[in-house]
Design a protein around this motif. Structure first.
Motif, mmCIF file in Angstrom:
data_model
loop_
_atom_site.group_PDB
_atom_site.id
_atom_site.type_symbol
_atom_site.label_atom_id
_atom_site.label_comp_id
_atom_site.label_asym_id
_atom_site.label_seq_id
_atom_site.Cartn_x
_atom_site.Cartn_y
_atom_site.Cartn_z
ATOM 1 N N GLY A 96 0.996 -0.693 0.255
ATOM 2 C CA GLY A 96 -0.096 -0.117 0.010
ATOM 3 C C GLY A 96 1.064 2.016 -0.267
ATOM 4 O O GLY A 96 1.858 1.407 -0.128
ATOM 5 N N LYS A 97 0.836 2.455 0.863
ATOM 6 C CA LYS A 97 1.624 2.866 0.538
ATOM 7 C C LYS A 97 2.416 3.454 2.004
ATOM 8 O O LYS A 97 3.150 4.571 2.175
ATOM 9 C CB LYS A 97 0.868 4.370 0.987
ATOM 10 C CG LYS A 97 -0.359 5.559 -0.221
ATOM 11 C CD LYS A 97 1.429 5.576 -1.209
ATOM 12 C CE LYS A 97 0.583 6.642 -1.864
ATOM 13 N NZ LYS A 97 1.723 6.721 -2.926
ATOM 14 N N ARG A 98 2.630 2.132 2.771
ATOM 15 C CA ARG A 98 3.846 1.742 3.790
ATOM 16 C C ARG A 98 4.865 2.399 3.296
ATOM 17 O O ARG A 98 5.298 2.071 1.906
ATOM 18 C CB ARG A 98 3.674 0.598 4.425
ATOM 19 C CG ARG A 98 4.762 0.383 6.193
ATOM 20 C CD ARG A 98 4.837 -1.128 6.191
ATOM 21 N NE ARG A 98 5.059 -1.755 4.570
ATOM 22 C CZ ARG A 98 6.171 -1.693 4.996
ATOM 23 N NH1 ARG A 98 7.775 -1.809 5.722
ATOM 24 N NH2 ARG A 98 6.964 -3.475 4.674
ATOM 25 N N ASP A 99 5.945 3.377 4.164
ATOM 26 C CA ASP A 99 7.102 3.449 3.431
ATOM 27 C C ASP A 99 8.014 2.131 4.590
ATOM 28 O O ASP A 99 8.240 2.039 5.061
ATOM 29 C CB ASP A 99 7.548 4.704 4.519
ATOM 30 C CG ASP A 99 6.477 6.441 4.109
ATOM 31 O OD1 ASP A 99 5.815 6.296 3.380
ATOM 32 O OD2 ASP A 99 6.751 7.144 5.367
ATOM 33 N N LEU A 100 8.973 2.085 3.184
ATOM 34 C CA LEU A 100 9.931 1.283 3.183
ATOM 35 C C LEU A 100 10.887 1.845 4.354
ATOM 36 O O LEU A 100 10.998 3.210 4.433
ATOM 37 C CB LEU A 100 11.168 1.937 2.096
ATOM 38 C CG LEU A 100 10.604 1.061 0.913
ATOM 39 C CD1 LEU A 100 11.545 0.745 -0.673
ATOM 40 C CD2 LEU A 100 10.423 -0.706 0.665
ATOM 41 N N ASN A 160 16.584 -0.388 6.159
ATOM 42 C CA ASN A 160 16.410 -1.927 6.021
ATOM 43 C C ASN A 160 16.059 -2.108 4.737
ATOM 44 O O ASN A 160 17.126 -2.981 4.134
ATOM 45 C CB ASN A 160 16.623 -2.986 7.084
ATOM 46 C CG ASN A 160 17.457 -2.318 8.172
ATOM 47 O OD1 ASN A 160 18.412 -2.076 7.980
ATOM 48 N ND2 ASN A 160 17.371 -3.055 9.251
ATOM 49 N N GLU A 161 14.768 -2.074 4.118
ATOM 50 C CA GLU A 161 14.227 -2.355 3.097
ATOM 51 C C GLU A 161 14.703 -1.706 2.105
ATOM 52 O O GLU A 161 15.078 -2.146 0.996
ATOM 53 C CB GLU A 161 12.274 -2.295 3.384
ATOM 54 C CG GLU A 161 12.226 -3.093 4.236
ATOM 55 C CD GLU A 161 10.282 -2.813 4.403
ATOM 56 O OE1 GLU A 161 10.050 -3.261 5.100
ATOM 57 O OE2 GLU A 161 10.444 -1.434 4.765
ATOM 58 N N GLY A 162 14.764 -0.390 2.139
ATOM 59 C CA GLY A 162 15.053 1.099 1.064
ATOM 60 C C GLY A 162 16.553 0.178 0.225
ATOM 61 O O GLY A 162 16.752 0.413 -0.400
ATOM 62 N N TRP A 204 11.247 6.125 -1.630
ATOM 63 C CA TRP A 204 12.001 5.736 -0.205
ATOM 64 C C TRP A 204 13.538 6.945 0.155
ATOM 65 O O TRP A 204 13.457 8.151 0.508
ATOM 66 C CB TRP A 204 12.668 4.328 0.215
ATOM 67 C CG TRP A 204 14.339 4.387 0.887
ATOM 68 C CD1 TRP A 204 13.925 4.358 2.210
ATOM 69 C CD2 TRP A 204 15.265 4.092 0.672
ATOM 70 N NE1 TRP A 204 14.701 3.828 2.876
ATOM 71 C CE2 TRP A 204 15.951 4.095 2.094
ATOM 72 C CE3 TRP A 204 15.978 3.822 -0.314
ATOM 73 C CZ2 TRP A 204 17.492 3.352 2.216
ATOM 74 C CZ3 TRP A 204 17.929 3.507 -0.051
ATOM 75 C CH2 TRP A 204 17.779 2.983 0.873
ATOM 76 N N VAL A 205 14.064 7.026 -1.704
ATOM 77 C CA VAL A 205 15.378 8.011 -1.535
ATOM 78 C C VAL A 205 14.484 9.578 -1.105
ATOM 79 O O VAL A 205 15.451 10.369 -0.554
ATOM 80 C CB VAL A 205 15.663 8.144 -3.078
ATOM 81 C CG1 VAL A 205 16.304 9.419 -3.558
ATOM 82 C CG2 VAL A 205 16.346 6.756 -2.965
ATOM 83 N N LEU A 206 13.302 10.482 -2.033
ATOM 84 C CA LEU A 206 12.906 11.285 -1.985
ATOM 85 C C LEU A 206 12.450 12.032 -0.208
ATOM 86 O O LEU A 206 12.728 12.864 0.233
ATOM 87 C CB LEU A 206 11.898 11.666 -2.770
ATOM 88 C CG LEU A 206 12.038 11.728 -4.399
ATOM 89 C CD1 LEU A 206 10.458 11.353 -4.563
ATOM 90 C CD2 LEU A 206 12.660 12.405 -4.840
ATOM 91 N N LYS A 207 11.829 10.383 0.623
ATOM 92 C CA LYS A 207 11.901 10.738 1.636
ATOM 93 C C LYS A 207 12.620 11.335 2.657
ATOM 94 O O LYS A 207 13.514 9.977 2.838
ATOM 95 C CB LYS A 207 10.832 10.435 2.524
ATOM 96 C CG LYS A 207 9.870 10.313 3.210
ATOM 97 C CD LYS A 207 9.006 8.999 3.939
ATOM 98 C CE LYS A 207 8.535 9.691 5.110
ATOM 99 N NZ LYS A 207 7.838 10.640 5.141
ATOM 100 N N ILE A 208 12.953 12.387 3.590
ATOM 101 C CA ILE A 208 14.221 12.562 4.187
ATOM 102 C C ILE A 208 13.363 12.624 5.821
ATOM 103 O O ILE A 208 12.337 14.169 5.764
ATOM 104 C CB ILE A 208 15.047 13.703 3.552
ATOM 105 C CG1 ILE A 208 15.363 13.909 2.950
ATOM 106 C CG2 ILE A 208 15.671 13.930 5.188
ATOM 107 C CD1 ILE A 208 16.068 14.675 1.952
#
Length: 181
Positions: free
Chosen positions: A4-8, A11-13, A90-94
């Motif tokens: 769904g919309k769960r963030d990585l 570790n996952e990213g 994941w990269v975009l989220k800080i």
């Protein structure tokens, strides 16, 4: 079941972005890369990686396929389109916890009152020695590996170590001046 919309998680990213960069790959290759890296700080034991890969597959982020001609049943991993988008997100989220990283050395200094002046000085010198060894290991590793934007990734790791060494130098001078006073 697709994600769904769960963030990585980080570790996952990290794992999913590695799969994306080197695909097709195997679980063994991922474990080897993690174990050879002097900068990997995630839980990367086999007992952690295999369940992580299974979760990413269940969520439709990784696909597995039997490696052609391999009698052992080795599975090759690839990142799906959904996985690629998850890595991009994941990269975009800080997050706030990315800004000031956990530092076990800094945390230990808060209990320096338990140590004698000599123990404090020895601790600082020992930490510096180990950081210099890690810096040497990192420099050697940097010469042997190719990753995207390597010069920036490597520079960040080297500067972080040098910054901690400078911090320890300042602490050592303070401790020695305090001892003399």
């Amino acid at each position: 079941m697709p994600r769904g919309k769960r963030d990585l998680t980080d570790n996952e990213g990290t794992l999913l972005s590695l799969v994306l960069r080197i695909q097709p790959t195997t679980s063994y290759q991922i474990i080897k890369i993690y174990s050879d890296s002097p900068i990997s700080n995630f839980n990367t034991s086999k007992g952690k990686i295999y369940p992580l890969i299974s979760r990413l597959e269940e969520e439709g982020l990784i696909s597995k396929r039997r490696k052609d001609g391999d009698r052992r049943g080795t599975e090759e991993l690839s990142c799906t389109a959904l996985g690629r988008q998850a890595v991009k997100d994941w990269v975009l989220k800080i997050r706030p916890d990315h800004l000031l990283l956990d530092d076990p050395l800094r945390t230990r200094v808060q209990s320096f009152e338990l140590l004698s002046a000599d123990e404090r000085a020895r601790w600082v010198l020992n930490a510096k020695e180990q950081l210099h060894s890690k810096l040497d290991e990192l420099e050697e590793y940097g010469r042997s590996v190719e990753v995207p934007f390597k010069e920036f990734v490597h520079d960040s790791a080297v500067r972080s170590l040098r910054s901690r060494i400078d911090w320890l130098d300042r602490m050592y001078i303070f401790l020695k001046n305090s001892e003399a006073a």
